[in-house]
Write a protein that holds these residues in place. Structure first.
Motif: not given
Length: 59
Positions: A31-36, A41, A55
């Protein structure tokens, strides 16, 4: 059930809690790297072993 929790045979002492913590850590990191979408992911990062460190800028 992206991580296969139902098939896990970890059932004694603190191991289930430890596995849950590691799973939550992995989900939080994604989540911190932008994956929802966690499943997408995991598929993306599972294709190439250099993807997860990259990442987080650990290359």
């Amino acid at each position: 059930m992206t991580f296969g929790e139902d098939a896990s045979q970890v059932r004694t002492a603190d191991a289930p809690r430890t596995m849950a913590s590691l799973r939550n850590l992995a989900i939080g990191a994604l989540h911190l790297t932008g994956w929802n979408n966690i499943a997408a992911s995991l598929r993306h990062h599972g294709r190439d072993m250099t993807q997860p460190p990259a990442a987080f800028g650990l290359t």
